[in-house]
Design an enzyme around this catalytic site. Structure first.
Site, PDB file in Angstrom:
ATOM      1  N   LYS A   1       0.846  -1.185   0.000  1.00 56.22           N
ATOM      2  CA  LYS A   1       0.000   0.000   0.000  1.00 56.22           C
ATOM      3  C   LYS A   1       0.883   1.238   0.000  1.00 56.22           C
ATOM      4  O   LYS A   1       1.911   1.285   0.686  1.00 56.22           O
ATOM      5  CB  LYS A   1      -0.900  -0.009   1.232  1.00 56.22           C
ATOM      6  CG  LYS A   1      -1.985   1.065   1.221  1.00 56.22           C
ATOM      7  CD  LYS A   1      -2.972   0.838   2.345  1.00 56.22           C
ATOM      8  CE  LYS A   1      -4.126   1.819   2.260  1.00 56.22           C
ATOM      9  NZ  LYS A   1      -5.151   1.556   3.304  1.00 56.22           N
TER      10      LYS A   1
ATOM     11  N   ARG B   1      -1.781   9.648  17.143  1.00 60.27           N
ATOM     12  CA  ARG B   1      -0.803   8.571  17.254  1.00 60.27           C
ATOM     13  C   ARG B   1      -0.791   7.686  16.002  1.00 60.27           C
ATOM     14  O   ARG B   1       0.218   7.029  15.717  1.00 60.27           O
ATOM     15  CB  ARG B   1      -1.119   7.714  18.488  1.00 60.27           C
ATOM     16  CG  ARG B   1      -0.851   8.412  19.809  1.00 60.27           C
ATOM     17  CD  ARG B   1       0.609   8.441  20.155  1.00 60.27           C
ATOM     18  NE  ARG B   1       0.898   9.435  21.186  1.00 60.27           N
ATOM     19  CZ  ARG B   1       2.107   9.722  21.632  1.00 60.27           C
ATOM     20  NH1 ARG B   1       3.155   9.094  21.130  1.00 60.27           N
ATOM     21  NH2 ARG B   1       2.295  10.641  22.540  1.00 60.27           N
TER      22      ARG B   1
ATOM     23  N   HIS C   1       4.743   0.459  18.305  1.00 58.57           N
ATOM     24  CA  HIS C   1       5.356   0.870  19.567  1.00 58.57           C
ATOM     25  C   HIS C   1       4.428   1.713  20.433  1.00 58.57           C
ATOM     26  O   HIS C   1       4.622   1.813  21.649  1.00 58.57           O
ATOM     27  CB  HIS C   1       6.658   1.629  19.302  1.00 58.57           C
ATOM     28  CG  HIS C   1       6.456   3.040  18.845  1.00 58.57           C
ATOM     29  ND1 HIS C   1       5.993   3.361  17.585  1.00 58.57           N
ATOM     30  CD2 HIS C   1       6.640   4.227  19.486  1.00 58.57           C
ATOM     31  CE1 HIS C   1       5.908   4.674  17.469  1.00 58.57           C
ATOM     32  NE2 HIS C   1       6.300   5.225  18.598  1.00 58.57           N
TER      33      HIS C   1
ATOM     34  N   HIS D   1       2.785   3.094  29.007  1.00 60.39           N
ATOM     35  CA  HIS D   1       2.129   2.723  27.746  1.00 60.39           C
ATOM     36  C   HIS D   1       2.910   1.630  27.035  1.00 60.39           C
ATOM     37  O   HIS D   1       2.335   0.855  26.262  1.00 60.39           O
ATOM     38  CB  HIS D   1       1.938   3.954  26.845  1.00 60.39           C
ATOM     39  CG  HIS D   1       3.167   4.415  26.148  1.00 60.39           C
ATOM     40  ND1 HIS D   1       4.049   5.324  26.695  1.00 60.39           N
ATOM     41  CD2 HIS D   1       3.683   4.089  24.930  1.00 60.39           C
ATOM     42  CE1 HIS D   1       5.035   5.540  25.850  1.00 60.39           C
ATOM     43  NE2 HIS D   1       4.839   4.819  24.767  1.00 60.39           N
TER      44      HIS D   1
ATOM     45  N   ASP E   1       5.663  16.952  15.303  1.00 60.96           N
ATOM     46  CA  ASP E   1       5.155  17.929  16.266  1.00 60.96           C
ATOM     47  C   ASP E   1       5.498  19.353  15.837  1.00 60.96           C
ATOM     48  O   ASP E   1       4.674  20.263  15.951  1.00 60.96           O
ATOM     49  CB  ASP E   1       5.727  17.649  17.662  1.00 60.96           C
ATOM     50  CG  ASP E   1       5.173  16.364  18.271  1.00 60.96           C
ATOM     51  OD1 ASP E   1       4.300  15.742  17.636  1.00 60.96           O
ATOM     52  OD2 ASP E   1       5.612  15.982  19.365  1.00 60.96           O
TER      53      ASP E   1
ATOM     54  N   LYS F   1      31.412  14.150  12.287  1.00 62.29           N
ATOM     55  CA  LYS F   1      30.992  15.498  11.881  1.00 62.29           C
ATOM     56  C   LYS F   1      29.505  15.747  12.136  1.00 62.29           C
ATOM     57  O   LYS F   1      29.033  16.878  12.002  1.00 62.29           O
ATOM     58  CB  LYS F   1      31.294  15.720  10.400  1.00 62.29           C
ATOM     59  CG  LYS F   1      30.519  14.838   9.449  1.00 62.29           C
ATOM     60  CD  LYS F   1      30.894  15.135   8.005  1.00 62.29           C
ATOM     61  CE  LYS F   1      30.105  14.252   7.032  1.00 62.29           C
ATOM     62  NZ  LYS F   1      30.454  14.553   5.630  1.00 62.29           N
TER      63      LYS F   1
ATOM     64  N   ASN G   1      24.861  18.354  14.352  1.00 63.17           N
ATOM     65  CA  ASN G   1      23.496  18.011  13.937  1.00 63.17           C
ATOM     66  C   ASN G   1      22.734  17.366  15.087  1.00 63.17           C
ATOM     67  O   ASN G   1      21.536  17.606  15.276  1.00 63.17           O
ATOM     68  CB  ASN G   1      23.541  17.067  12.728  1.00 63.17           C
ATOM     69  CG  ASN G   1      22.172  16.868  12.086  1.00 63.17           C
ATOM     70  OD1 ASN G   1      21.276  17.705  12.193  1.00 63.17           O
ATOM     71  ND2 ASN G   1      22.005  15.741  11.412  1.00 63.17           N
TER      72      ASN G   1
ATOM     73  N   HIS H   1       3.890  23.979  28.193  1.00 64.56           N
ATOM     74  CA  HIS H   1       3.252  25.297  28.206  1.00 64.56           C
ATOM     75  C   HIS H   1       2.316  25.347  29.411  1.00 64.56           C
ATOM     76  O   HIS H   1       1.606  24.383  29.703  1.00 64.56           O
ATOM     77  CB  HIS H   1       2.474  25.466  26.895  1.00 64.56           C
ATOM     78  CG  HIS H   1       1.931  26.837  26.684  1.00 64.56           C
ATOM     79  ND1 HIS H   1       0.859  27.327  27.405  1.00 64.56           N
ATOM     80  CD2 HIS H   1       2.278  27.816  25.806  1.00 64.56           C
ATOM     81  CE1 HIS H   1       0.585  28.551  26.981  1.00 64.56           C
ATOM     82  NE2 HIS H   1       1.431  28.868  26.023  1.00 64.56           N
TER      83      HIS H   1
END
Length: 474
Positions: A3, A51, A115, A146, A224, A262, A266, A284
């Site tokens: 698919k 999810r 997962h 979970h 996100d 290197k 990152n 928040h």
């Protein structure tokens, strides 16, 4: 039949027919109705992703990383054998034991896909906040994660969908139950059960317990940020392209995923993204106020919302707080539970219903004050107070057999912290009439009490005030 899906983050994704069968089960489809970011959706309206799509994205990245590692492994073995160097030829023979089979690759994809099937309503709100509040209310309540439920749900998914069970038997043979154990260990990041340590790197792909850098985080950081309208400077495709399988220097029989030296900067961008998401979204102050209120909704409704289920020839009634033990019940629990509570006619649910309406009307618990338990503000990069880069294994361009850790990592930016964890103590008021008094008393308290002792204190909730200690772990 394979698919093809189009994903907003990764573009075109092609899925094996077995993965499609898993996706088309009720246990996986329920993830469509579980918000990835919980209460964040009420602060950031575009953060509506679930999810479901995150799990498919994690599956895609798990496949991409696994295939990259296998391709590089084949190249390394071939080059080392041609080196005319006895030590390198011996190393190549050891690497032969690290090769993945087609079934291994498929298991890694299944682990990435499944997962998160153990998540409940509003994701971490259910398995963390609600769980802890029930523990506070009833001391004998067992805490769970979970990941614990994902194992149960995976087994339940297989046994309750006979076409899926048959397909597993066809693909993996008579010992497919051992394959299920392998998939569960991949979800756990558990390499201790694996006797063949040459294959231990496989357990770092979906859930990396060595340094917290895995495809699960790579997907949800990118997803996100996209949903929240934020920018991420971490390039997960570049990182994956620089990964290879190597034996640890200090444990010659154990493999790990090593990355080119290197890529250190990152990787810091990955953790910068993480801390930014925690500060601006996950923690928040309005997000947490809403999640605390929704937690109170679940606690208030727990004794009055029960699910009828037959187990072992007996009919039992299961509360939400007990559902994690009962997959037949747990699969019914999604974000829709709040709508179920809202329309329920039981008089004893009025308190819970009022709280839900207050969230919708923006009548939220008020933040009284917050303080850091330590005088020096620190940052969480995923491994508590440790710098996670010190647990990453790197390799140099011209060295095919030796990887190393940066015990004293280069200071790649003047903005990097000296320590890597933050804890914030926040106090919310449930009663707006007492907010002024609470603010005054809280200010006095924070001035009077040493911050370190606040950090160690076990401050309990009262009808008018609720405390939340924030620790940046996800």
């Amino acid at each position: 039949m394979s698919k093809i899906l189009n994903d907003s983050i990764h573009g075109t994704i092609t899925l094996d027919p077995l993965l499609v069968k898993i996706i088309d089960t009720p246990q996986f489809q329920r993830l469509r109705n579980i918000k990835q970011l919980g209460g964040c959706y009420f602060v950031y309206p575009s953060a509506s992703h679930n999810r479901f799509e995150h799990s498919i994205g994690t599956c895609f990245l798990a496949s991409k990383l696994a295939h990259q590692l296998q391709q590089r492994l084949d190249q390394d073995i071939e080059n080392l054998k041609k080196s005319n160097d006895t030590a390198k030829e011996t190393y190549a023979m050891k690497l032969e034991n690290a090769k993945m089979t087609k079934n291994d690759l498929l298991c890694i994809e299944i682990a990435g896909l499944c997962h998160d099937i153990g998540h409940g309503p509003y994701s971490h709100l259910f398995d963390r906040l609600f769980n802890k509040e029930m523990k506070r209310k009833y001391k004998d309540t067992m805490e769970w994660t979970h990941e614990d439920v994902s194992k149960r749900m995976l087994n339940y998914m297989i046994t309750s969908n006979k076409d899926l069970e048959k397909e597993l038997q066809n693909r993996f043979g008579a010992d497919w139950m051992k394959t299920e154990e392998f998939i569960i260990d991949l979800i756990d990041g558990n390499k201790h059960k694996e006797k063949d340590t040459a294959r231990s790197y496989m357990y770092e792909i979906v859930a990396n317990k060595r340094n917290e850098i895995d495809v699960d985080k790579m997907d949800y950081f990118a997803r996100d940020c996209h949903g929240l309208g934020m920018k991420s400077t971490f390039d997960h495709l570049r990182f994956i392209s620089q990964c290879r399988v190597m034996f640890l220097r200090d444990t010659s029989n154990e493999t790990t995923i090593a990355v080119r030296d290197k890529e250190e900067y990152n990787l810091y961008e990955l953790f910068h993204t993480r801390i930014g998401l925690f500060r601006r979204a996950y923690y928040h102050n309005v997000t947490k106020a809403i999640e605390i209120m929704f937690t109170d909704v679940l606690v208030a409704a727990n004794d009055y919302i029960k699910y009828k289920v037959e187990e072992g020839g007996k009919v039992i009634y299961v509360k939400m707080s007990e559902a994690w033990r009962h997959p037949k019940v747990y699969e019914k629990l999604t974000d829709s539970i709040f709508d179920e509570i809202l329309v329920n006619k039981k008089p004893k649910l009025k308190k819970a219903q009022k709280l839900i309406k207050n969230v919708y009307k923006r009548k939220l618990y008020s933040l009284v004050d917050e303080s850091s338990p330590k005088k020096k503000v620190t940052y969480s990069y995923g491994m508590g107070s440790d710098n996670p880069i010190t647990s990453v294994y790197f390799y140099k361009k011209d060295n095919d057999t030796d990887c190393f850790r940066r015990t004293n990592p280069k200071k790649t930016s003047l903005f990097l912290p000296e320590t890597f964890q933050e804890e914030i103590l926040r106090i919310y008021s449930k009663n707006k009439k007492t907010i002024s008094l609470l603010k005054e008393e809280t200010t006095k308290c924070f001035r009077r009490v040493k911050l370190d002792s606040v950090h160690k204190a076990d401050i309990e909730s009262s009808p008018g005030i609720v405390t939340r200690r924030r620790r940046e772990t996800r």
